[in-house]
Design an enzyme around this catalytic site. Structure first.
Site, PDB file in Angstrom:
ATOM      1  N   HIS A  31      -6.244  -6.030  -1.347  1.00 41.32           N
ATOM      2  CA  HIS A  31      -6.504  -7.454  -1.588  1.00 41.32           C
ATOM      3  C   HIS A  31      -5.426  -7.979  -2.537  1.00 41.32           C
ATOM      4  CE1 HIS A  31      -8.601 -11.182  -2.554  1.00 41.32           C
ATOM      5  NE2 HIS A  31      -9.335 -10.936  -1.484  1.00 41.32           N
ATOM      6  N   ASP A  76     -14.137  -7.231   3.991  1.00 38.00           N
ATOM      7  CA  ASP A  76     -14.201  -6.982   5.440  1.00 38.00           C
ATOM      8  C   ASP A  76     -14.528  -5.540   5.794  1.00 38.00           C
ATOM      9  OD1 ASP A  76     -11.691  -9.326   5.351  1.00 38.00           O
ATOM     10  OD2 ASP A  76     -13.527  -9.620   6.502  1.00 38.00           O
TER      11      ASP A  76
HETATM   12  C1  SDX Z   1      -9.568 -11.455   3.234  1.00 31.43           C
HETATM   13  O1  SDX Z   1      -7.234 -13.999  -0.309  1.00 31.43           O
HETATM   14  C2  SDX Z   1      -8.510 -13.846  -0.130  1.00 31.43           C
HETATM   15  O2  SDX Z   1      -9.311 -14.107  -0.991  1.00 31.43           O
HETATM   16  C3  SDX Z   1      -8.924 -13.372   1.261  1.00 31.43           C
HETATM   17  C4  SDX Z   1     -10.398 -13.012   1.425  1.00 31.43           C
HETATM   18  C5  SDX Z   1     -11.292 -14.228   1.352  1.00 31.43           C
HETATM   19  O3  SDX Z   1     -12.460 -14.069   0.983  1.00 31.43           O
HETATM   20  O4  SDX Z   1     -10.819 -15.330   1.777  1.00 31.43           O
HETATM   21  O5  SDX Z   1     -10.774 -12.078   0.424  1.00 31.43           O
HETATM   22  C6  SDX Z   1     -10.642 -12.387   2.805  1.00 31.43           C
HETATM   23  O6  SDX Z   1      -8.664 -11.875   3.887  1.00 31.43           O
HETATM   24  C7  SDX Z   1      -9.612 -10.019   2.774  1.00 31.43           C
HETATM   25  C8  SDX Z   1      -8.384  -9.200   3.259  1.00 31.43           C
HETATM   26  C9  SDX Z   1      -8.635  -8.774   4.712  1.00 31.43           C
HETATM   27  N1  SDX Z   1      -7.402  -8.138   5.276  1.00 31.43           N
HETATM   28  C10 SDX Z   1      -7.352  -6.822   5.505  1.00 31.43           C
HETATM   29  O7  SDX Z   1      -8.234  -6.027   5.202  1.00 31.43           O
HETATM   30  C11 SDX Z   1      -6.063  -6.376   6.187  1.00 31.43           C
HETATM   31  C12 SDX Z   1      -5.559  -5.106   5.521  1.00 31.43           C
HETATM   32  N2  SDX Z   1      -5.089  -5.432   4.153  1.00 31.43           N
HETATM   33  C13 SDX Z   1      -3.756  -5.787   3.996  1.00 31.43           C
HETATM   34  O8  SDX Z   1      -2.983  -6.183   5.064  1.00 31.43           O
HETATM   35  C14 SDX Z   1      -3.363  -6.287   2.618  1.00 31.43           C
HETATM   36  O9  SDX Z   1      -3.948  -5.469   1.701  1.00 31.43           O
HETATM   37  C15 SDX Z   1      -3.676  -7.744   2.283  1.00 31.43           C
HETATM   38  C16 SDX Z   1      -3.150  -8.656   3.314  1.00 31.43           C
HETATM   39  C17 SDX Z   1      -5.146  -7.926   2.139  1.00 31.43           C
HETATM   40  C18 SDX Z   1      -3.027  -8.032   0.937  1.00 31.43           C
HETATM   41  O10 SDX Z   1      -1.701  -7.917   1.148  1.00 31.43           O
HETATM   42  P1  SDX Z   1      -0.640  -8.041  -0.044  1.00 31.43           P
HETATM   43  O11 SDX Z   1      -1.277  -8.374  -1.343  1.00 31.43           O
HETATM   44  O12 SDX Z   1       0.439  -8.919   0.468  1.00 31.43           O
HETATM   45  O13 SDX Z   1      -0.167  -6.569  -0.214  1.00 31.43           O
HETATM   46  P2  SDX Z   1       1.129  -5.967   0.485  1.00 31.43           P
HETATM   47  O14 SDX Z   1       1.026  -6.184   1.966  1.00 31.43           O
HETATM   48  O15 SDX Z   1       2.329  -6.501  -0.249  1.00 31.43           O
HETATM   49  O16 SDX Z   1       0.968  -4.405   0.196  1.00 31.43           O
HETATM   50  C19 SDX Z   1       1.309  -3.858  -1.085  1.00 31.43           C
HETATM   51  C20 SDX Z   1       1.444  -2.358  -0.810  1.00 31.43           C
HETATM   52  C21 SDX Z   1       2.402  -2.052   0.341  1.00 31.43           C
HETATM   53  O17 SDX Z   1       2.897  -0.744   0.130  1.00 31.43           O
HETATM   54  P3  SDX Z   1       4.466  -0.599  -0.293  1.00 31.43           P
HETATM   55  O18 SDX Z   1       5.281  -1.264   0.799  1.00 31.43           O
HETATM   56  O19 SDX Z   1       4.602  -1.289  -1.643  1.00 31.43           O
HETATM   57  O20 SDX Z   1       4.680   0.892  -0.375  1.00 31.43           O
HETATM   58  O21 SDX Z   1       0.168  -1.823  -0.385  1.00 31.43           O
HETATM   59  C22 SDX Z   1       0.277  -1.375   0.961  1.00 31.43           C
HETATM   60  C23 SDX Z   1       1.502  -2.017   1.549  1.00 31.43           C
HETATM   61  O22 SDX Z   1       2.046  -1.191   2.596  1.00 31.43           O
HETATM   62  N3  SDX Z   1      -0.940  -1.820   1.633  1.00 31.43           N
HETATM   63  C24 SDX Z   1      -1.650  -1.087   2.462  1.00 31.43           C
HETATM   64  C25 SDX Z   1      -2.741  -1.873   2.814  1.00 31.43           C
HETATM   65  N4  SDX Z   1      -2.665  -3.047   2.193  1.00 31.43           N
HETATM   66  C26 SDX Z   1      -1.536  -3.024   1.463  1.00 31.43           C
HETATM   67  N5  SDX Z   1      -1.443   0.176   2.937  1.00 31.43           N
HETATM   68  C27 SDX Z   1      -2.404   0.618   3.809  1.00 31.43           C
HETATM   69  N6  SDX Z   1      -3.497  -0.077   4.187  1.00 31.43           N
HETATM   70  C28 SDX Z   1      -3.690  -1.322   3.707  1.00 31.43           C
HETATM   71  N7  SDX Z   1      -4.746  -2.013   4.095  1.00 31.43           N
END
Ligand code: SDX
Length: 393
Positions: free
Chosen positions: A270, A327
């Site tokens: 998140h 989620d």
């Molecule tokens: C919602 O914003 C809100 O409030 C949203 C929400 C709401 O109530 O409205 O809470 C609802 O959208 C919840 C999120 C649902 N999405 C998912 O579950 C999809 C999976 N999660 C990700 O794609 C991600 O964690 C996000 C989109 C939620 C957040 O993305 P960020 O903050 O942009 O983080 P990032 O993509 O920059 O990742 C940072 C690091 C990376 O690793 P490095 O490249 O630094 O080595 O964390 C890793 C990412 O690869 N990473 C994950 C991951 N999420 C981030 N690795 C594996 N699995 C994951 N889910």
């Protein structure tokens, strides 16, 4: 001032605004609607009461809740002309596409709610219209894709019971949900009702800042929520868990694939919560209560819990501060309620409508409201002279 200020383009958040609706402390895992902790609201309140709290800022008096419930009942039916919209959609049409389209179509039948003069009374009517009609639209879309007769709303039922009735009653058998099912749906909707400046709510504020009406703004929020990185994640989590279950994969091997960057663990991570998402904790508990009451189990919940247990002790996840988000467990509850997978994000939308309306109205009422117009860091070409096509390679 609810205008936008640029905070730090590199951080991934390019703008912030002032708002008095929802408070989140990502480090401490705190979520409060108008100051009330989400844990208390999920346990003690109703979705109708939480909607009024978010939009008008106070826990409503009993008489006001009853009056609003009456307005929700009055607004449950769709204009019969909208039946032709449903009949025009292909049966394989995605429910999120139908929802966003039908919300704007709804507005056409309520020109009095599209006007630029919105006082609290007219906003209450618009809120009742949107909250009620998104349920009827969702249920009718479901019935249409199932080839079943549409079940009209029953004014004697509460908001959640009425939705379940329209979804699952049949001409020969009325659906009477167990109390725990109604409670699980209520908690689901309360937990999804608002979440400050997430992608879809920021979209609603962006659209509303131009002076667009609340129907157009909420419809834009539905479109933003649809993405798999946002509200679409609840569907993606179940597809991921089902794939692991059907393939007989060991959750440890799945975690290994994540660490090899071959796989993103949907429902994890998140942008704001960096220790835990309080909603995920409540939803996991709700899964247990629901399954215990129904006397059922779901192998996908077992897999989800195994994945979480492994990930929460693994450095890859701990270093990146990745924890289950809202989620991760929500889809398992929707499965237990009988909601089809392609309607999971529609359910998220139904929950988020009061939050979207609250933010639209907060912006609308701001005397200093200005159109949201973020700037950019230009990374394109410098000045170039035009080359006639005959002279191009
Ligand atoms: C919602 O914003 C809100 O409030 C949203 C929400 C709401 O109530 O409205 O809470 C609802 O959208 C919840 C999120 C649902 N999405 C998912 O579950 C999809 C999976 N999660 C990700 O794609 C991600 O964690 C996000 C989109 C939620 C957040 O993305 P960020 O903050 O942009 O983080 P990032 O993509 O920059 O990742 C940072 C690091 C990376 O690793 P490095 O490249 O630094 O080595 O964390 C890793 C990412 O690869 N990473 C994950 C991951 N999420 C981030 N690795 C594996 N699995 C994951 N889910």
């Amino acid at each position: 001032q609810t205008g936008y200020i640029t905070v730090d383009p590199g951080f991934g958040n390019t703008a912030a605004c002032n708002s008095a609706i929802t408070f989140i402390d990502g480090e401490e895992g705190i979520l409060r609607y108008r100051g009330y902790p989400i844990e208390e609201l999920a346990e003690k309140s109703s979705f109708v009461e939480v909607a009024m709290l978010l939009i008008f800022g106070q826990l409503p008096a009993k008489a006001d809740v009853e009056r609003f419930r009456g307005m929700l009942t009055d607004e449950q039916l769709l204009h019969e002309g909208m039946r032709y919209h449903f009949e025009g959609f292909p049966s394989h049409g995605h429910p999120m596409a139908m929802l966003s389209a039908m919300i704007n179509a709804c507005g056409c039948y309520h020109p009095e709610l599209l006007s630029s003069e919105m006082d609290d009374e007219r906003l209450l009517r618009a809120t009742a219209t949107l909250m009620s009609k998104v349920c009827t639209i969702a249920a009718f879309s479901y019935k249409m894709t199932k080839g079943q007769r549409m079940e009209y709303p029953d004014p004697s039922l509460s908001y959640c019971r009425n939705f379940l009735h329209m979804m699952f009653s049949m001409p020969h058998r009325r659906y009477e949900p167990p109390l725990q099912v109604v409670r699980a749906l209520t908690k689901f909707l309360i937990l999804h009702a608002d979440h400050e400046q997430n992608c879809s709510t920021s979209t609603v504020r962006m659209v509303g800042s131009s002076g667009a009406n609340v129907f157009a703004s909420v419809s834009s929020g539905v479109c933003a929520l649809w993405g798999p990185l946002h509200g679409g994640a609840n569907m993606a989590v179940i597809e991921m868990l089902q794939q692991i279950h059907d393939g007989g994969d060991d959750p440890r091997s799945v975690v290994a694939k994540v660490k090899d960057r071959k796989f993103r663990l949907m429902g994890f991570g998140h942008r704001v919560y960096k220790n835990f998402d309080p909603r995920a904790k409540i939803l996991e508990q709700t899964c247990s209560e629901l399954f215990d009451t129904l006397g059922v189990s779901d192998p996908l919940l077992d897999i989800a819990r195994e994945l979480a247990a492994i990930a929460l002790t693994d450095d890859y996840f701990l270093e990146r501060r990745l924890y289950p988000n809202v989620d991760f467990y929500s889809g398992i509850i929707l499965r237990a309620l009988g909601i089809p997978l392609n309607m999971f994000t529609v359910m998220f939308s139904i929950g988020r409508v009061p939050g979207w309306i609250a933010h639209w109205y907060e912006l609308y009422r701001d005397p200093d409201r200005r159109i949201c117009r973020p700037r950019q860091i230009y990374t394109g070409s410098g000045k170039r002279e035009y080359v006639p096509i005959a002279s191009r390679g």
